[in-house]
Write an enzyme that holds these catalytic residues in place. Structure first.
Site, PDB file in Angstrom:
ATOM      1  N   ARG A 101       0.885  -1.187   0.000  1.00  0.00           N
ATOM      2  CA  ARG A 101       0.000   0.000   0.000  1.00  0.00           C
ATOM      3  C   ARG A 101       0.911   1.221   0.000  1.00  0.00           C
ATOM      4  O   ARG A 101       1.677   1.432   0.934  1.00  0.00           O
ATOM      5  CB  ARG A 101      -0.909  -0.003   1.226  1.00  0.00           C
ATOM      6  CG  ARG A 101      -1.632   1.321   1.417  1.00  0.00           C
ATOM      7  CD  ARG A 101      -2.756   1.273   2.439  1.00  0.00           C
ATOM      8  NE  ARG A 101      -3.913   0.583   1.910  1.00  0.00           N
ATOM      9  CZ  ARG A 101      -5.165   0.748   2.361  1.00  0.00           C
ATOM     10  NH1 ARG A 101      -5.403   1.598   3.346  1.00  0.00           N
ATOM     11  NH2 ARG A 101      -6.168   0.093   1.834  1.00  0.00           N
ATOM     12  N   HIS A 128      -7.285   0.771  -6.503  1.00  0.00           N
ATOM     13  CA  HIS A 128      -7.511  -0.092  -5.329  1.00  0.00           C
ATOM     14  C   HIS A 128      -8.213  -1.356  -5.832  1.00  0.00           C
ATOM     15  O   HIS A 128      -9.384  -1.596  -5.572  1.00  0.00           O
ATOM     16  CB  HIS A 128      -8.373   0.644  -4.307  1.00  0.00           C
ATOM     17  CG  HIS A 128      -8.352   0.061  -2.929  1.00  0.00           C
ATOM     18  ND1 HIS A 128      -7.600  -1.047  -2.578  1.00  0.00           N
ATOM     19  CD2 HIS A 128      -9.014   0.421  -1.790  1.00  0.00           C
ATOM     20  CE1 HIS A 128      -7.796  -1.330  -1.291  1.00  0.00           C
ATOM     21  NE2 HIS A 128      -8.651  -0.463  -0.799  1.00  0.00           N
ATOM     22  N   GLN A 131     -10.190  -3.932  -3.495  1.00  0.00           N
ATOM     23  CA  GLN A 131     -11.483  -3.459  -3.009  1.00  0.00           C
ATOM     24  C   GLN A 131     -12.559  -3.685  -4.063  1.00  0.00           C
ATOM     25  O   GLN A 131     -13.658  -4.176  -3.766  1.00  0.00           O
ATOM     26  CB  GLN A 131     -11.397  -1.969  -2.665  1.00  0.00           C
ATOM     27  CG  GLN A 131     -12.718  -1.387  -2.184  1.00  0.00           C
ATOM     28  CD  GLN A 131     -13.151  -1.909  -0.833  1.00  0.00           C
ATOM     29  OE1 GLN A 131     -12.404  -1.826   0.128  1.00  0.00           O
ATOM     30  NE2 GLN A 131     -14.365  -2.443  -0.744  1.00  0.00           N
ATOM     31  N   ASP A 218     -17.139   6.815  -1.704  1.00  0.00           N
ATOM     32  CA  ASP A 218     -15.829   6.684  -1.055  1.00  0.00           C
ATOM     33  C   ASP A 218     -15.579   8.026  -0.370  1.00  0.00           C
ATOM     34  O   ASP A 218     -16.282   9.015  -0.633  1.00  0.00           O
ATOM     35  CB  ASP A 218     -14.766   6.395  -2.142  1.00  0.00           C
ATOM     36  CG  ASP A 218     -13.342   6.282  -1.604  1.00  0.00           C
ATOM     37  OD1 ASP A 218     -13.170   6.076  -0.387  1.00  0.00           O
ATOM     38  OD2 ASP A 218     -12.399   6.420  -2.407  1.00  0.00           O
ATOM     39  N   CYS A 258     -16.656   1.662   0.332  1.00  0.00           N
ATOM     40  CA  CYS A 258     -15.456   0.857   0.594  1.00  0.00           C
ATOM     41  C   CYS A 258     -14.974   1.003   2.037  1.00  0.00           C
ATOM     42  O   CYS A 258     -14.220   0.164   2.508  1.00  0.00           O
ATOM     43  CB  CYS A 258     -14.356   1.219  -0.388  1.00  0.00           C
ATOM     44  SG  CYS A 258     -13.902   2.955  -0.387  1.00  0.00           S
ATOM     45  N   ARG A 286     -13.559  -8.558   1.449  1.00  0.00           N
ATOM     46  CA  ARG A 286     -12.136  -8.316   1.192  1.00  0.00           C
ATOM     47  C   ARG A 286     -11.335  -9.589   1.493  1.00  0.00           C
ATOM     48  O   ARG A 286     -10.436  -9.963   0.746  1.00  0.00           O
ATOM     49  CB  ARG A 286     -11.630  -7.162   2.074  1.00  0.00           C
ATOM     50  CG  ARG A 286     -12.266  -5.808   1.795  1.00  0.00           C
ATOM     51  CD  ARG A 286     -11.870  -5.285   0.428  1.00  0.00           C
ATOM     52  NE  ARG A 286     -10.443  -5.227   0.282  1.00  0.00           N
ATOM     53  CZ  ARG A 286      -9.662  -4.225   0.725  1.00  0.00           C
ATOM     54  NH1 ARG A 286     -10.212  -3.180   1.303  1.00  0.00           N
ATOM     55  NH2 ARG A 286      -8.355  -4.257   0.539  1.00  0.00           N
TER      56      ARG A 286
END
Ligand code: CP
Ligand code: NVA
Length: 301
Positions: A101, A128, A131, A218, A258, A286
């Protein structure tokens, strides 16, 4: 599948294989005979904060028989500017894969090149992918699939999440409407990469959500953009998902997020709580989606 760097570079076949395997792994979560990562160590290099991604990968690797090393910038030489290429060349000789990340997408590409081990994108400024694969799994469970569905991505339409959604819509065949004020829409240059006709921008929320099956949002201030907080909250105030807006979507429309969620900003408190079952199922997914990603990478080595 050797890496998962982005949905932009992921094949449609691999997306489908991940989603199929994720459903199987979710249904058979505690099968002790399935240990595709037995004897493996995976590094988790996290240069940004995380709750879901960190925990789901740590648990996922362990459930598949492997072990993880959590490495952050404060405790490694990365925080003291050791180049990513040197870190990659060291870790590549010691661990079996890296879950990263960070900020720049290029750092993942460089790590994969110099480390010569599988790399999974756990969020960059560009994408991402894990996700969105978990979100697609949730759509399969709740809507019976994603094909020909209409998803509206509301709010900051030019961030890592919206970009991964665009690649998913383009490749998997569903409609995606980016609902954002003009300054928060993807650039014309970015949009020019898509030719399926599935991706459109519509600034008016009421128009955008008509007949939508999924309303998605988001945070308005992504990690690394904290200096813009005041401006973003003001600019995006009219792009909140709330119950009156949901009523304008298709009957039975689901609301997804998310997470983390900022109530009163991108989603109202009432709306988040009304759709909490969906949103936390999405968070759980996830784990299952990422176990599938890890398994398919292990299988191909
Ligand atoms: N959705 C998500 O990636 O959450 P975290 O930042 O907590 O990992
Ligand atoms: N766009 C958000 C996603 C958080 C999971 C961020 O980058 O902070």
């Amino acid at each position: 599948m050797n890496h998962l760097l982005s949905l932009e570079t992921m094949s449609v076949e691999d997306m489908r294989r991940v989603l199929d395997l994720a459903q199987h792994l979710k249904a058979n979560r505690h099968d002790p005979s399935y240990q595709p990562l037995a004897g493996q160590s995976w590094a988790m290099i996290f240069m940004k904060a995380s709750t879901r991604t960190r925990v789901s990968f740590e648990v996922g690797v362990q459930e598949l028989g492997g072990r993880v090393l959590y490495l952050n910038s404060a405790d490694t030489q990365l925080g003291r500017k050791e180049p990513i290429r040197d870190t990659a060349r060291v870790l590549g000789r010691m661990v079996h894969g890296a879950i990263i990340r960070t900020f720049a997408q290029q750092d993942l590409v460089d790590f994969a090149h110099f480390g010569k081990i599988p790399v999974i994108n756990a969020l960059t400024d560009d994408e991402h992918p894990c996700q969105v694969l978990a979100d697609l799994l949730t759509m399969i469970e709740l809507l019976g699939g994603y094909e020909n569905k209409k998803v509206v991505f509301m709010g900051d339409g030019d961030n890592n999440m919206s970009k991964s959604w665009m690649w998913a819509a383009e490749k998997l065949g569903f409609d995606l409407v980016i609902c954002a004020p003009p300054a928060y829409q993807p650039s014309a240059e970015y949009l020019a990469q898509f030719n399926s006709g599935r991706i459109t921008c519509e600034p008016d929320p009421a128009t955008a959500v008509a007949e939508a099956h999924v309303l998605y949002t988001d945070v308005w201030v992504s990690m690394g953009m904290e200096e813009e907080t005041k401006k973003r909250l003001a600019d995006l105030a009219a792009w909140q998902i709330n119950s009156p807006l949901v009523k304008l979507a298709a009957p039975g429309a689901i609301v997804m997020h998310c997470l983390p969620a900022y109530r009163g900003q991108e989603i109202s408190e009432e709306c988040l709580e009304a759709h909490a079952d969906t949103i936390f199922q999405e968070a759980e997914n996830r784990l299952h989606a990422q176990k599938a990603i890890l398994s398919l990478i292990a299988e191909s080595r």
